[in-house]
Scaffold this active site. Structure first.
Site, short mmCIF file in Angstrom:
data_model
loop_
_atom_site.label_atom_id
_atom_site.label_comp_id
_atom_site.label_asym_id
_atom_site.label_seq_id
_atom_site.Cartn_x
_atom_site.Cartn_y
_atom_site.Cartn_z
N GLU A 1 0.80 -1.22 0.00
CA GLU A 1 0.00 0.00 0.00
C GLU A 1 0.84 1.28 0.00
OE1 GLU A 1 -3.95 -1.53 2.41
OE2 GLU A 1 -2.14 -1.05 3.56
N ASP B 1 -12.70 -4.03 -1.84
CA ASP B 1 -13.72 -5.06 -1.63
C ASP B 1 -15.05 -4.39 -1.28
OD1 ASP B 1 -14.24 -5.08 1.42
OD2 ASP B 1 -12.06 -5.23 1.33
#
Length: 217
Positions: free
Chosen positions: A11, A183
């Site tokens: 990330e 998600d």
């Protein structure tokens, strides 16, 4: 000084790619950190914590050691707002701990740094602004998703941003989190997470790096 953090190395890699020169490598609370320059800004990059306790612990340790003016948290999150889609990028304007949140608690929301939000939007205009909520739970059911969204009206959910926001607020450090949806926070969440984490997770930190290349903070 600007601190940039993430939960996972994937990330924060977008910022690592623009870090030149590297001035220092080290460890803080057994997590790695790297200090260097992005543009003309001195920055510290660190990652490797999960949940509100570890996020707050690391935030305080980084603030104590480096005394930053700005703290930016990058990474991935799950959608809460039913209109949100995988791949959309959210810049948090407010931060809420959904596992202790009550609408009667007037001090339960932390507001983002307006200057950071403006500068991030200046380099990437396809960003959605809105609240981010955090809690020590991996949301993976339609029922839990609807419950948290109805209570907080947050765009996305993670396990860290609100905790870091609280620590920064108490220390007088300007804070902002930039997250990408990987998600839908429903029953298929774990499959979506595995499918999307590596290809989508670096984007927020790359946007932050571009902002630092353009702006001197």
């Amino acid at each position: 000084m600007i601190v940039i953090t993430s939960v996972l190395k994937d990330e924060i890699i977008g910022a690592f790619r623009e870090l030149l020169p590297v001035l220092q490598n080290g460890e803080i609370l057994k997590r790695p950190f790297t200090r260097g320059l992005i543009g003309t800004n001195e920055v510290v990059l660190s990652y490797g914590f999960i949940g509100k306790v570890e996020a707050a612990m690391m935030a305080q340790a980084l603030i104590d050691k480096f005394q930053p003016k700005y703290f930016i948290h990058c990474g991935s999150a799950g959608a809460l707002n039913p209109e949100r889609k995988i791949g959309e990028i959210i810049c948090g304007t407010e931060y809420i701990e959904h596992d202790i949140y009550s609408r009667d608690m007037k001090c339960s929301k932390i507001t983002a740094s307006q200057s950071l939000v403006e500068r991030i939007c200046d380099v990437y205009d396809n960003i959605i602004l809105g609240p981010i909520t955090s809690g020590d739970v991996f949301v993976e059911s339609e029922k839990e998703k609807e419950k948290i969204y109805n209570e907080t009206l947050a765009e996305i959910v993670d396990m860290d941003s609100a905790a870091i926001a609280k620590v920064c607020y108490e220390n007088g450090v300007e804070f902002c989190a930039l997250k990408i949806i990987i998600d839908t926070s429903k029953e298929e969440t774990r499959i979506e997470y595995q499918r999307n984490i590596k290809k989508l997770a670096p984007f927020p930190s790359a946007i932050v790096a571009e902002m630092l290349e353009k702006h001197l903070l």
